[in-house]
Write a protein that holds these residues in place. Structure first.
Motif, PDB file in Angstrom:
ATOM      1  N   VAL A  11       0.859  -1.183   0.000  1.00 14.70           N
ATOM      2  CA  VAL A  11       0.000   0.000   0.000  1.00 14.70           C
ATOM      3  C   VAL A  11       0.892   1.228   0.000  1.00 14.70           C
ATOM      4  O   VAL A  11       1.660   1.448   0.953  1.00 14.70           O
ATOM      5  N   ILE A  12       0.811   2.030  -1.058  1.00 13.62           N
ATOM      6  CA  ILE A  12       1.693   3.187  -1.212  1.00 13.62           C
ATOM      7  C   ILE A  12       0.828   4.445  -1.152  1.00 13.62           C
ATOM      8  O   ILE A  12       0.074   4.743  -2.090  1.00 13.62           O
ATOM      9  N   ALA A  13       0.914   5.154  -0.040  1.00 17.59           N
ATOM     10  CA  ALA A  13       0.067   6.329   0.148  1.00 17.59           C
ATOM     11  C   ALA A  13       0.809   7.504   0.770  1.00 17.59           C
ATOM     12  O   ALA A  13       0.232   8.566   0.947  1.00 17.59           O
ATOM     13  N   ASP A  14       2.074   7.334   1.094  1.00 22.98           N
ATOM     14  CA  ASP A  14       2.851   8.369   1.772  1.00 22.98           C
ATOM     15  C   ASP A  14       3.880   8.957   0.811  1.00 22.98           C
ATOM     16  O   ASP A  14       4.829   8.269   0.419  1.00 22.98           O
ATOM     17  N   PRO A  15       3.722  10.221   0.417  1.00 21.00           N
ATOM     18  CA  PRO A  15       4.684  10.815  -0.532  1.00 21.00           C
ATOM     19  C   PRO A  15       6.121  10.788  -0.035  1.00 21.00           C
ATOM     20  O   PRO A  15       7.057  10.731  -0.835  1.00 21.00           O
ATOM     21  N   GLU A  16       6.319  10.808   1.265  1.00 19.51           N
ATOM     22  CA  GLU A  16       7.687  10.871   1.789  1.00 19.51           C
ATOM     23  C   GLU A  16       8.437   9.556   1.638  1.00 19.51           C
ATOM     24  O   GLU A  16       9.658   9.521   1.692  1.00 19.51           O
ATOM     25  N   SER A  17       7.702   8.461   1.471  1.00 19.15           N
ATOM     26  CA  SER A  17       8.391   7.171   1.333  1.00 19.15           C
ATOM     27  C   SER A  17       7.887   6.424   0.102  1.00 19.15           C
ATOM     28  O   SER A  17       7.877   5.200   0.067  1.00 19.15           O
ATOM     29  N   ALA A  18       7.483   7.190  -0.902  1.00 18.69           N
ATOM     30  CA  ALA A  18       6.806   6.573  -2.033  1.00 18.69           C
ATOM     31  C   ALA A  18       7.748   6.093  -3.126  1.00 18.69           C
ATOM     32  O   ALA A  18       7.334   5.349  -4.008  1.00 18.69           O
ATOM     33  N   PHE A  19       8.998   6.513  -3.093  1.00 25.53           N
ATOM     34  CA  PHE A  19       9.812   6.300  -4.284  1.00 25.53           C
ATOM     35  C   PHE A  19      10.880   5.230  -4.131  1.00 25.53           C
ATOM     36  O   PHE A  19      11.800   5.130  -4.939  1.00 25.53           O
ATOM     37  N   GLY A  20      10.730   4.433  -3.096  1.00 19.02           N
ATOM     38  CA  GLY A  20      11.533   3.230  -3.052  1.00 19.02           C
ATOM     39  C   GLY A  20      10.805   2.155  -3.835  1.00 19.02           C
ATOM     40  O   GLY A  20       9.633   1.872  -3.600  1.00 19.02           O
ATOM     41  N   ALA A  21      11.465   1.572  -4.793  1.00 18.02           N
ATOM     42  CA  ALA A  21      10.799   0.638  -5.703  1.00 18.02           C
ATOM     43  C   ALA A  21      10.431  -0.669  -5.013  1.00 18.02           C
ATOM     44  O   ALA A  21      11.104  -1.123  -4.087  1.00 18.02           O
ATOM     45  N   ILE A  22       9.362  -1.263  -5.481  1.00 19.32           N
ATOM     46  CA  ILE A  22       9.002  -2.640  -5.138  1.00 19.32           C
ATOM     47  C   ILE A  22       9.571  -3.511  -6.251  1.00 19.32           C
ATOM     48  O   ILE A  22       9.372  -3.218  -7.440  1.00 19.32           O
ATOM     49  N   GLU A  23      10.245  -4.561  -5.888  1.00 21.31           N
ATOM     50  CA  GLU A  23      10.863  -5.398  -6.903  1.00 21.31           C
ATOM     51  C   GLU A  23      10.101  -6.705  -7.057  1.00 21.31           C
ATOM     52  O   GLU A  23       9.911  -7.452  -6.101  1.00 21.31           O
ATOM     53  N   LEU A  24       9.645  -6.945  -8.278  1.00 25.26           N
ATOM     54  CA  LEU A  24       9.038  -8.223  -8.636  1.00 25.26           C
ATOM     55  C   LEU A  24      10.035  -8.986  -9.495  1.00 25.26           C
ATOM     56  O   LEU A  24      10.866  -8.383 -10.181  1.00 25.26           O
ATOM     57  N   ARG A  25       9.939 -10.300  -9.477  1.00 26.57           N
ATOM     58  CA  ARG A  25      10.886 -11.107 -10.255  1.00 26.57           C
ATOM     59  C   ARG A  25      10.150 -12.210 -11.002  1.00 26.57           C
ATOM     60  O   ARG A  25       9.134 -12.733 -10.531  1.00 26.57           O
TER      61      ARG A  25
END
Length: 389
Positions: free
Chosen positions: A104-118
């Motif tokens: 769940v990505i809703a916080d602009p301050e911590s939004a830009f760390g990528a989620i990695e799928l493989r």
């Protein structure tokens, strides 16, 4: 890798005051079935998960049911906040959810760390951008001082591109909730609640999204392809009569070893279609042609010369889901050239002015004989009162 792109669920929304949670549940369970059938690796929800910033407990329970069902298909889930969502409420318990593959990505301050799928070809970097209200992100380090959505989205996309370049990953996905330039008229975007400033500054140019293999957008309620790799999925339900007849579904996106390999539209069921009807009240109630839409959501335009009494309750005897009615007579009579003001100006007496008014409001039909007698008595009484002052 297979990714299912959906958005704008608007959990908790009503339709003209009517509860649509059962219809939304049916549509989203069909989405779950599609994820299972197509062996989807990830489901992305591009904002407006809830319809309100203060969702009810029932709305949270509804979301939990759907997320658990999606998780049971084996897919990971990534959802972002939209302009209807409360970021703080949406991300409640997000740390626990992440442990089970629900992001769940809703916080602009911590939004830009990528989620990695493989998959068998290696990593895919997924960047979820929550709804970025310019006034609320100015305190974030590096955020633009500009008041436009374009500046906010460009800042977010630049951060994502910088991370992507540093990672060396050849494949990527961006999720965003905004109004992007180039939305076609067929997407039924006219009813979207968006705060467009003078000159259209809050429209985001589509080139802002360059550099990603696929961009999953949310905010408009109809599907739209801005570029082959930049698409809106639209909402799973129709939430406005302007959307009647437009397709409902989700995009099944395929990424191969080199990136974007295509997108297929997967239709979702429309549990209760919308229909606009235009006819006299009697025809709507009696004509057999309308039997097929008895259980649809109905917006009726009545063409009767005079406005029917108690039209909505009478309509609902045949169409129990009628939610809107308006009166628009088939022919407009009694309207002289020059308009209503000119018509009144030609009426020398109070009685004639009242008659012209009734003709104007009744599509050319003046007072009945009984009404004429009442008016004459009222005007005579008024004249007597004035004379005795």
């Amino acid at each position: 890798m297979r990714i299912l792109h959906t958005s704008d669920w608007h959990i908790g929304r009503t339709f003209f005051g009517e509860d649509v949670s059962a219809q939304l549940r049916e549509a989203l369970l069909a989405l779950v079935a599609a994820a299972r059938e197509h062996e989807v690796d990830a489901v992305v929800v591009a904002g407006d998960v809830f319809d309100s910033t203060m969702p009810s407990a029932a709305a949270f329970d509804f979301l939990t049911d759907i997320l658990v069902a999606l998780h049971e298909t084996g897919a990971r889930v990534v959802l972002t906040s939209g302009n209807h969502d409360s970021a703080s409420r949406l991300r409640f318990q997000s740390r626990w959810a992440r442990a089970s593959g629900i992001h769940v990505i809703a916080d602009p301050e911590s939004a830009f760390g990528a989620i990695e799928l493989r998959d068998e070809h290696g990593p895919v970097r997924v960047y979820g951008v929550p709804y970025l209200e310019p006034a609320l992100i100015r305190h974030v380090e590096g955020a633009p001082a500009s008041r436009t959505q374009e500046a906010a989205m460009r800042w977010a996309a630049d951060l994502a591109r910088a991370d992507l370049d540093a990672s060396g990953s050849p494949r990527s996905l961006l999720i965003a909730h905004c109004f992007a330039a180039g939305v076609p008229a067929s997407a039924d975007a006219q009813d979207i609640e968006r705060d467009l400033t003078a000159g259209g500054l809050d429209v985001v140019p589509v080139e802002v999204f360059d550099g990603f293999d696929y961009v999953a957008l949310g905010h408009i309620h109809g599907r739209a392809t801005l570029r082959d790799r930049v698409r809106y999925s639209g909402s799973p339900l129709h939430y406005s009569f302007s959307e009647a007849g437009s397709p409902r579904g989700a995009w099944l996106v395929e990424l191969d070893a080199h990136g974007f390999a295509g997108a297929e539209w997967l239709p979702l069921p429309v549990p209760r279609p919308l229909v606009r009807l235009r006819d006299s009240l009697r025809a709507l109630l009696e004509a057999p042609d309308y039997e097929a839409v008895r259980e649809h959501w109905v917006a009726a335009t009545l063409t009767d010369e005079r406005r029917p009494v108690d039209a909505m309750s009478r309509l609902r005897t045949r169409f129990p889901r009628a939610v809107h009615v308006e009166h628009a007579p088939a022919e407009r009579r009694g309207r002289e050239h020059g308009g209503y003001a000119a018509t009144l100006a030609k009426a020398p007496t109070d009685a004639e002015r009242i008659e012209r008014f009734l003709e104007h409001t009744r599509n050319g039909q003046g007072p009945t004989e009984a009404e004429r007698r009442i008016l004459e008595e009222a005007l005579d009484e008024y004249a007597a009162q004035e004379a005795s002052r």
